[in-house]
Scaffold this motif. Sequence first.
Motif, PDB file in Angstrom:
ATOM      1  N   ALA A  76      -8.034   0.119   0.166  1.00 35.70           N
ATOM      2  CA  ALA A  76      -7.303   0.945  -0.814  1.00 35.70           C
ATOM      3  C   ALA A  76      -7.771   0.490  -2.180  1.00 35.70           C
ATOM      4  O   ALA A  76      -8.153  -0.666  -2.351  1.00 35.70           O
ATOM      5  CB  ALA A  76      -5.793   0.731  -0.689  1.00 35.70           C
ATOM      6  N   VAL A  77      -7.723   1.418  -3.143  1.00 35.21           N
ATOM      7  CA  VAL A  77      -8.052   0.984  -4.506  1.00 35.21           C
ATOM      8  C   VAL A  77      -6.867   0.256  -5.114  1.00 35.21           C
ATOM      9  O   VAL A  77      -7.028  -0.747  -5.803  1.00 35.21           O
ATOM     10  CB  VAL A  77      -8.517   2.178  -5.383  1.00 35.21           C
ATOM     11  CG1 VAL A  77      -7.424   3.209  -5.584  1.00 35.21           C
ATOM     12  CG2 VAL A  77      -9.043   1.704  -6.740  1.00 35.21           C
ATOM     13  N   GLY A  78      -5.660   0.728  -4.830  1.00 36.22           N
ATOM     14  CA  GLY A  78      -4.451   0.053  -5.312  1.00 36.22           C
ATOM     15  C   GLY A  78      -4.242  -1.217  -4.498  1.00 36.22           C
ATOM     16  O   GLY A  78      -4.569  -1.264  -3.308  1.00 36.22           O
ATOM     17  N   LEU A 101     -13.563   6.377  -3.595  1.00 39.66           N
ATOM     18  CA  LEU A 101     -12.538   7.409  -3.374  1.00 39.66           C
ATOM     19  C   LEU A 101     -12.260   8.242  -4.617  1.00 39.66           C
ATOM     20  O   LEU A 101     -11.415   9.154  -4.576  1.00 39.66           O
ATOM     21  CB  LEU A 101     -11.251   6.759  -2.833  1.00 39.66           C
ATOM     22  CG  LEU A 101     -10.275   6.094  -3.820  1.00 39.66           C
ATOM     23  CD1 LEU A 101      -9.150   5.451  -3.075  1.00 39.66           C
ATOM     24  CD2 LEU A 101     -10.918   5.147  -4.755  1.00 39.66           C
ATOM     25  N   ARG A 240       1.542   5.880  -7.155  1.00 40.80           N
ATOM     26  CA  ARG A 240       2.294   5.047  -6.228  1.00 40.80           C
ATOM     27  C   ARG A 240       3.754   5.431  -6.288  1.00 40.80           C
ATOM     28  O   ARG A 240       4.260   5.785  -7.363  1.00 40.80           O
ATOM     29  CB  ARG A 240       2.197   3.564  -6.619  1.00 40.80           C
ATOM     30  CG  ARG A 240       0.978   2.829  -6.093  1.00 40.80           C
ATOM     31  CD  ARG A 240       1.048   2.596  -4.588  1.00 40.80           C
ATOM     32  NE  ARG A 240      -0.113   1.872  -4.099  1.00 40.80           N
ATOM     33  CZ  ARG A 240      -1.279   2.426  -3.783  1.00 40.80           C
ATOM     34  NH1 ARG A 240      -1.456   3.721  -3.902  1.00 40.80           N
ATOM     35  NH2 ARG A 240      -2.271   1.680  -3.330  1.00 40.80           N
ATOM     36  N   HIS A 287       0.931  10.782   1.477  1.00 42.53           N
ATOM     37  CA  HIS A 287       0.000   9.771   0.940  1.00 42.53           C
ATOM     38  C   HIS A 287      -1.416   9.981   1.498  1.00 42.53           C
ATOM     39  O   HIS A 287      -1.966   9.113   2.173  1.00 42.53           O
ATOM     40  CB  HIS A 287       0.514   8.351   1.263  1.00 42.53           C
ATOM     41  CG  HIS A 287      -0.044   7.301   0.350  1.00 42.53           C
ATOM     42  ND1 HIS A 287       0.635   6.181  -0.032  1.00 42.53           N
ATOM     43  CD2 HIS A 287      -1.260   7.201  -0.256  1.00 42.53           C
ATOM     44  CE1 HIS A 287      -0.117   5.443  -0.825  1.00 42.53           C
ATOM     45  NE2 HIS A 287      -1.279   6.046  -0.972  1.00 42.53           N
ATOM     46  N   MET A 299     -14.324   3.876   2.416  1.00 38.85           N
ATOM     47  CA  MET A 299     -13.351   2.831   2.032  1.00 38.85           C
ATOM     48  C   MET A 299     -13.313   1.723   3.085  1.00 38.85           C
ATOM     49  O   MET A 299     -13.276   0.533   2.760  1.00 38.85           O
ATOM     50  CB  MET A 299     -11.954   3.456   1.886  1.00 38.85           C
ATOM     51  CG  MET A 299     -11.832   4.401   0.710  1.00 38.85           C
ATOM     52  SD  MET A 299     -10.336   5.439   0.824  1.00 38.85           S
ATOM     53  CE  MET A 299      -9.041   4.242   0.481  1.00 38.85           C
TER      54      MET A 299
END
Length: 340
Positions: A76-78, A101, A240, A287, A299
């Motif tokens: 995930a980027v977060g 992404l 988020r 999501h 990813m």
Amino acid sequence: MSKPHILLARAVFPEIVDKLARHFHVAANQSDVVWTQAQLIEQLKGQHGAFTTGGDQIDAAVLAASPELRICANMAVGYNNFDLEAMTRAGVLGTNAPDVLTETTADFGFALLMATARRITESEHYLRAGRWTKWSYDLFAGADIHGATLGILGMGRIGQGIARRGAHGFGMKVVYHNRSQLASDVEADLNARYVSKQELLEVADHLVLVLPYSPSSHHAIGAAELASMKPTATLVNIARGGIVDDAALAQALRNKTIAAAGLDVFEGEPQLHPELLKASNVVLTPHIASASIPTRLAMANLAADNLIAFFTGQPLLTPLNPGVLTAGLTAQPSAPASRT
Ligand code: GLV
């Protein structure tokens, strides 16, 4: 030579499991059980690395119970599921999955904006329910996208991707608020103007949230912010859960404080605020902003490649706390060292 042990905390593409298995002893959760924290701690026993997703909380308790753990690679980027300070203190590296992404997520942000402003899912539900009996001049009339003012809160790579789509594809004026202002040539290309958060709320016809979650962005959009928006405005959250106060939003949607919302992320997901489920002027998705097959594969490959790089002594591709390496820990692929 003994291979390092890796935990795959959630199910992932079989080719990624195979790739990791060429380098590591892999404990793969291919049945995709969502573990409690106690189960995660149990599963991490003796593991040197972990492949995690955004729902896997790597906190101080997990770290204290996992002395062999050296690296967590997030698909995930977060990375608000990482207590990065605690990881750094414990000498555990973190990596995330940026860049791969960006365009897919910007596509989705725009799709959610279009679906929300033009009331696509709401009108489809009406049609499927057999309620369409005649054409009417105002049937599901919504807001225009082209030529409108697109507001963006959080102008990183994904925010800029959405701005580019709006400015270049739909002739939108872009206003944005961010920790830092973009270079003037980038602003010119995006037809974008830096404004205060208050002005952003007041002038945006459509407001897209793309900022990272942190304690300082918790409830960045609550009742007061919603009250500052135009009653015709659309709000889109692909960032988020927790950035929007979902209870305040449900009330604003009910009272028509704003016209509509498109939400891909939720406070406490996968649970949703029950009032959001009742509102017709909200588009809800689970999501999935980065969920195209090529992007999810990219990813997963990036997370796997970070693990492989670390344990073969190569530079990490996307480190979050590289200071851990310079602080003295190095990978020892044949005999992974414990942190203790
Ligand atoms: C998805 O939410 C991500 O952070 O990649």
